[in-house]
Design a protein around this motif. Structure first.
Motif, PDB file in Angstrom:
ATOM      1  N   SER A 212      -2.602 -12.638   2.662  1.00 26.93           N
ATOM      2  CA  SER A 212      -2.216 -13.458   3.814  1.00 26.93           C
ATOM      3  C   SER A 212      -0.730 -13.393   4.111  1.00 26.93           C
ATOM      4  O   SER A 212      -0.297 -13.766   5.201  1.00 26.93           O
ATOM      5  CB  SER A 212      -2.627 -14.907   3.587  1.00 26.93           C
ATOM      6  N   LEU A 213       0.080 -12.942   3.167  1.00 29.09           N
ATOM      7  CA  LEU A 213       1.516 -12.843   3.379  1.00 29.09           C
ATOM      8  C   LEU A 213       1.977 -11.458   2.958  1.00 29.09           C
ATOM      9  O   LEU A 213       1.801 -11.054   1.809  1.00 29.09           O
ATOM     10  CB  LEU A 213       2.269 -13.903   2.576  1.00 29.09           C
ATOM     11  N   PHE A 214       2.556 -10.750   3.891  1.00 26.27           N
ATOM     12  CA  PHE A 214       3.031  -9.411   3.567  1.00 26.27           C
ATOM     13  C   PHE A 214       4.077  -8.981   4.582  1.00 26.27           C
ATOM     14  O   PHE A 214       4.275  -9.639   5.613  1.00 26.27           O
ATOM     15  CB  PHE A 214       1.876  -8.398   3.546  1.00 26.27           C
TER      16      PHE A 214
ATOM     17  N   SER B 294       4.327  -4.186   2.096  1.00 26.43           N
ATOM     18  CA  SER B 294       4.734  -4.777   0.832  1.00 26.43           C
ATOM     19  C   SER B 294       4.072  -6.137   0.669  1.00 26.43           C
ATOM     20  O   SER B 294       4.200  -6.992   1.550  1.00 26.43           O
ATOM     21  CB  SER B 294       6.254  -4.947   0.793  1.00 26.43           C
ATOM     22  N   GLN B 295       3.360  -6.315  -0.435  1.00 23.54           N
ATOM     23  CA  GLN B 295       2.789  -7.619  -0.746  1.00 23.54           C
ATOM     24  C   GLN B 295       2.878  -7.846  -2.243  1.00 23.54           C
ATOM     25  O   GLN B 295       2.587  -6.952  -3.029  1.00 23.54           O
ATOM     26  CB  GLN B 295       1.357  -7.753  -0.235  1.00 23.54           C
ATOM     27  N   GLY B 296       3.336  -9.049  -2.595  1.00 24.51           N
ATOM     28  CA  GLY B 296       3.618  -9.281  -3.993  1.00 24.51           C
ATOM     29  C   GLY B 296       4.714  -8.335  -4.440  1.00 24.51           C
ATOM     30  O   GLY B 296       5.747  -8.205  -3.778  1.00 24.51           O
ATOM     31  N   SER B 297       4.491  -7.655  -5.530  1.00 24.93           N
ATOM     32  CA  SER B 297       5.479  -6.722  -6.052  1.00 24.93           C
ATOM     33  C   SER B 297       5.082  -5.270  -5.805  1.00 24.93           C
ATOM     34  O   SER B 297       5.650  -4.351  -6.411  1.00 24.93           O
ATOM     35  CB  SER B 297       5.652  -6.947  -7.551  1.00 24.93           C
ATOM     36  N   THR B 298       4.139  -5.068  -4.908  1.00 22.41           N
ATOM     37  CA  THR B 298       3.602  -3.724  -4.691  1.00 22.41           C
ATOM     38  C   THR B 298       3.911  -3.229  -3.281  1.00 22.41           C
ATOM     39  O   THR B 298       3.786  -3.979  -2.319  1.00 22.41           O
ATOM     40  CB  THR B 298       2.080  -3.716  -4.908  1.00 22.41           C
ATOM     41  N   ASP B 299       4.316  -1.980  -3.209  1.00 17.95           N
ATOM     42  CA  ASP B 299       4.539  -1.311  -1.929  1.00 17.95           C
ATOM     43  C   ASP B 299       3.482  -0.238  -1.730  1.00 17.95           C
ATOM     44  O   ASP B 299       3.179   0.521  -2.646  1.00 17.95           O
ATOM     45  CB  ASP B 299       5.916  -0.642  -1.897  1.00 17.95           C
ATOM     46  N   PHE B 300       2.977  -0.184  -0.518  1.00 18.53           N
ATOM     47  CA  PHE B 300       2.038   0.860  -0.143  1.00 18.53           C
ATOM     48  C   PHE B 300       2.649   1.660   0.996  1.00 18.53           C
ATOM     49  O   PHE B 300       3.164   1.083   1.952  1.00 18.53           O
ATOM     50  CB  PHE B 300       0.695   0.256   0.304  1.00 18.53           C
ATOM     51  N   TRP B 301       2.578   2.984   0.880  1.00 18.83           N
ATOM     52  CA  TRP B 301       3.193   3.853   1.875  1.00 18.83           C
ATOM     53  C   TRP B 301       2.142   4.692   2.592  1.00 18.83           C
ATOM     54  O   TRP B 301       1.148   5.113   2.006  1.00 18.83           O
ATOM     55  CB  TRP B 301       4.170   4.815   1.197  1.00 18.83           C
ATOM     56  N   GLY B 302       2.411   4.948   3.860  1.00 16.56           N
ATOM     57  CA  GLY B 302       1.626   5.937   4.571  1.00 16.56           C
ATOM     58  C   GLY B 302       2.201   7.322   4.313  1.00 16.56           C
ATOM     59  O   GLY B 302       3.220   7.477   3.635  1.00 16.56           O
ATOM     60  N   LEU B 303       1.543   8.333   4.864  1.00 15.15           N
ATOM     61  CA  LEU B 303       1.968   9.708   4.636  1.00 15.15           C
ATOM     62  C   LEU B 303       3.081  10.159   5.580  1.00 15.15           C
ATOM     63  O   LEU B 303       3.696  11.196   5.353  1.00 15.15           O
ATOM     64  CB  LEU B 303       0.763  10.649   4.757  1.00 15.15           C
ATOM     65  N   GLY B 304       3.316   9.393   6.620  1.00 19.16           N
ATOM     66  CA  GLY B 304       4.391   9.709   7.549  1.00 19.16           C
ATOM     67  C   GLY B 304       3.927  10.464   8.768  1.00 19.16           C
ATOM     68  O   GLY B 304       2.875  11.122   8.762  1.00 19.16           O
ATOM     69  N   THR B 305       4.725  10.352   9.817  1.00 21.43           N
ATOM     70  CA  THR B 305       4.464  11.081  11.055  1.00 21.43           C
ATOM     71  C   THR B 305       5.786  11.607  11.594  1.00 21.43           C
ATOM     72  O   THR B 305       6.799  10.893  11.582  1.00 21.43           O
ATOM     73  CB  THR B 305       3.742  10.183  12.083  1.00 21.43           C
ATOM     74  N   GLN B 306       5.777  12.852  12.037  1.00 25.10           N
ATOM     75  CA  GLN B 306       7.011  13.508  12.470  1.00 25.10           C
ATOM     76  C   GLN B 306       7.361  13.123  13.896  1.00 25.10           C
ATOM     77  O   GLN B 306       6.505  13.174  14.790  1.00 25.10           O
ATOM     78  CB  GLN B 306       6.858  15.035  12.375  1.00 25.10           C
ATOM     79  N   VAL B 307       8.613  12.757  14.097  1.00 22.52           N
ATOM     80  CA  VAL B 307       9.152  12.519  15.436  1.00 22.52           C
ATOM     81  C   VAL B 307      10.305  13.495  15.646  1.00 22.52           C
ATOM     82  O   VAL B 307      11.240  13.531  14.837  1.00 22.52           O
ATOM     83  CB  VAL B 307       9.643  11.067  15.605  1.00 22.52           C
TER      84      VAL B 307
END
Length: 120
Positions: free
Chosen positions: A30-32, A103-116
């Motif tokens: 609920s919080l991120f 980011s939620q709690g102490s964990t970060d989740f990343w996507g793979l990225g997109t080129q601009v």
């Protein structure tokens, strides 16, 4: 686990606009915080913008890097679990791979990225 998928990258001329999207799925609390980072050629990964989201409401706690203030915004669509990066007045120096992070709690989740790429 949380999965993030970015979309919307591409080639745009200087002065143009582009909208990136980041769709989140999985075990979202609920919080991120959702943010956009970018990494140009030979550069470190820098924070572009972020937004704090609590209980599916926008807390209006948005943060922008100085180099994008007035040009980029970070709107979201809670119904679609999507956070966008709306980019206007793009410059060649905005060329980078853009990454979404949750980011939620102490964990970060990343996507793979997109080129601009901003080029004439």
């Amino acid at each position: 686990q949380v999965q993030l998928v970015e979309s919307g990258g591409g080639l745009v001329q200087p002065g143009g606009s582009l909208r990136l999207g980041c769709v989140a799925s999985g075990d979202i609390r609920s919080l991120f915080v959702v943010g956009w980072y970018r990494q140009g050629p030979g550069s470190q990964r820098d924070l572009v913008a972020s937004i704090v989201i609590r209980d599916n409401a926008d807390y209006d706690r948005t943060t922008y890097a100085d180099f994008v203030k007035g040009r980029f915004t970070i709107p979201r669509d809670n119904g679609k679990n999507t956070v966008y990066l709306q980019m206007t007045s793009l410059r060649p120096e905005d060329t980078a791979v853009y990454y979404c992070i949750l980011s939620q709690g102490s964990t970060d989740f990343w996507g793979l990225g997109t080129q601009v790429t901003v080029s004439s």
